[in-house]
Scaffold this active site. Structure first.
Site, PDB file in Angstrom:
ATOM      1  N   SER A  90       0.828  -1.208   0.000  1.00 33.99           N
ATOM      2  CA  SER A  90       0.000   0.000   0.000  1.00 33.99           C
ATOM      3  C   SER A  90       0.859   1.252   0.000  1.00 33.99           C
ATOM      4  O   SER A  90       0.500   2.257  -0.622  1.00 33.99           O
ATOM      5  CB  SER A  90      -0.958  -0.003   1.195  1.00 33.99           C
ATOM      6  OG  SER A  90      -0.254  -0.098   2.413  1.00 33.99           O
ATOM      7  N   GLU A  91       2.014   1.227   0.689  1.00 29.49           N
ATOM      8  CA  GLU A  91       2.958   2.345   0.654  1.00 29.49           C
ATOM      9  C   GLU A  91       4.396   1.860   0.711  1.00 29.49           C
ATOM     10  O   GLU A  91       4.693   0.826   1.327  1.00 29.49           O
ATOM     11  CB  GLU A  91       2.721   3.320   1.825  1.00 29.49           C
ATOM     12  CG  GLU A  91       1.516   4.231   1.696  1.00 29.49           C
ATOM     13  CD  GLU A  91       0.301   3.691   2.413  1.00 29.49           C
ATOM     14  OE1 GLU A  91      -0.799   4.221   2.204  1.00 29.49           O
ATOM     15  OE2 GLU A  91       0.451   2.713   3.175  1.00 29.49           O
ATOM     16  N   THR A  92       5.263   2.640   0.092  1.00 26.53           N
ATOM     17  CA  THR A  92       6.721   2.498   0.190  1.00 26.53           C
ATOM     18  C   THR A  92       7.268   3.872   0.542  1.00 26.53           C
ATOM     19  O   THR A  92       6.805   4.884   0.007  1.00 26.53           O
ATOM     20  CB  THR A  92       7.321   2.022  -1.139  1.00 26.53           C
ATOM     21  OG1 THR A  92       6.791   0.729  -1.460  1.00 26.53           O
ATOM     22  CG2 THR A  92       8.833   1.946  -1.075  1.00 26.53           C
TER      23      THR A  92
ATOM     24  N   HIS B 156       0.804   4.480   9.124  1.00 27.11           N
ATOM     25  CA  HIS B 156       1.693   3.326   9.298  1.00 27.11           C
ATOM     26  C   HIS B 156       3.034   3.549   8.607  1.00 27.11           C
ATOM     27  O   HIS B 156       4.069   3.112   9.127  1.00 27.11           O
ATOM     28  CB  HIS B 156       0.981   2.013   8.887  1.00 27.11           C
ATOM     29  CG  HIS B 156       1.298   1.443   7.563  1.00 27.11           C
ATOM     30  ND1 HIS B 156       0.651   1.829   6.407  1.00 27.11           N
ATOM     31  CD2 HIS B 156       2.187   0.474   7.199  1.00 27.11           C
ATOM     32  CE1 HIS B 156       1.137   1.130   5.390  1.00 27.11           C
ATOM     33  NE2 HIS B 156       2.059   0.310   5.832  1.00 27.11           N
TER      34      HIS B 156
END
Length: 294
Positions: A50-52, A81
């Protein structure tokens, strides 16, 4: 021209999990200085998380580092997060904050992160909402339709956008939240990128949690990214906490639960300082450390 690839320190982190591998994973490139835009975006798409995040030298006074938060299709000014996961990876890699707290620079400005070493948790200070207040009637109807529920089942609703675009619908129980079978393609993305849902757990809450949360992200037709449900979401839980406090609905501290429908077990701890600062925290585990050629 894309810069020649080089080996850079890398970590993969699990955030908010009540036990190992039950939270929300995050990829962190710990030395992204000199990486061009195209490489960052390609790598964020390749991780398929979902994210980097990409750690860079700070540009604002008082910051320990700067972070860019990329999804497979876009960049976020702030996300919960990734904030805690990046801080944990930075500390594990030898980062030393200048002060008592870690100070992260991101698109939303400076965000403080505090450590509770005894509990083994990190918590971020929730940024102020960029947009609050009730949803428009049209938007409530579209959101309810996407969730497959009657608008009459919605007990409360609000914008809780702190940089990630969230809104929230409150249902009557955790069971109602867990029973949702949303049409992710129908989530109203015209004004927002995501939709959060909350319902009270009553006496049967997971680990004493006050409520159950689910967060749904709309599809992005331009990039070809499908809609999805997020396992455990710090920014959404921060916004919900601010909304709960504004209404006097809960007395801090409390815990929220998220991830059940995905067989995850996320616990998010919410508390408030005397000055009104909302702290959003949980367990963060650095599961993988090494290097990445990028």
């Amino acid at each position: 021209m894309r810069a020649r690839s080089s080996s850079r320190p890398f970590a993969q982190v699990d955030v908010f999990g009540a036990s190992p591998f039950r939270g929300n994973p995050l990829a962190v490139v710990l030395d992204a200085d000199g990486l061009d835009e195209g490489t960052m975006r390609a790598f964020a798409s390749w991780t398929n998380l979902s994210e980097t995040t990409f750690v860079l030298p700070p540009t604002q006074e008082g910051a320990d580092y700067r972070v860019r938060i990329l999804t497979p299709s876009t960049e976020l000014d702030f996300a919960g997060h990734p904030t805690l996961g990046t801080a944990a990876a930075w500390l594990a890699a030898g980062g030393v904050p200048a002060g008592e707290r870690i100070v992260q620079e991101c698109g939303a400005g400076l965000v403080e992160v505090r450590r509770d070493e005894a509990a083994g948790t990190l918590a971020f200070a929730a940024p102020p909402l960029r947009r609050g207040g009730p949803l428009e009637a049209e938007h409530v109807g579209a959101a309810a339709a996407a969730l497959g529920i009657d608008p009459g089942a919605v007990r409360g609703h609000a914008w809780v956008d702190n940089g990630a675009g969230w809104c929230v619908l409150e249902l009557g129980s955790a069971a109602e939240v867990l029973a949702l079978a949303p049409d992710l393609a129908a989530i109203p993305a015209r004004k927002i990128a995501a939709l959060g849902v909350v319902g009270p757990t009553g006496t049967d809450g997971a680990d004493g949690a006050a409520y159950e949360v689910r967060g749904f992200v709309a599809a992005d037709p331009e990039s070809g990214t499908a809609g999805y449900e997020d396992p455990v979401t710090g920014s959404l839980n921060a916004g919900i906490a601010q909304w709960m406090l504004e209404r006097g609905a809960l007395t801090p501290p409390w815990t929220a639960h998220q991830g059940t429908a995905l067989r995850r077990d996320g616990l998010v701890h919410l508390d408030v300082d005397a000055d009104g600062t909302v702290w959003v925290g949980g367990t963060v585990r650095v599961d993988l450390r090494g290097s990445i050629d990028i």
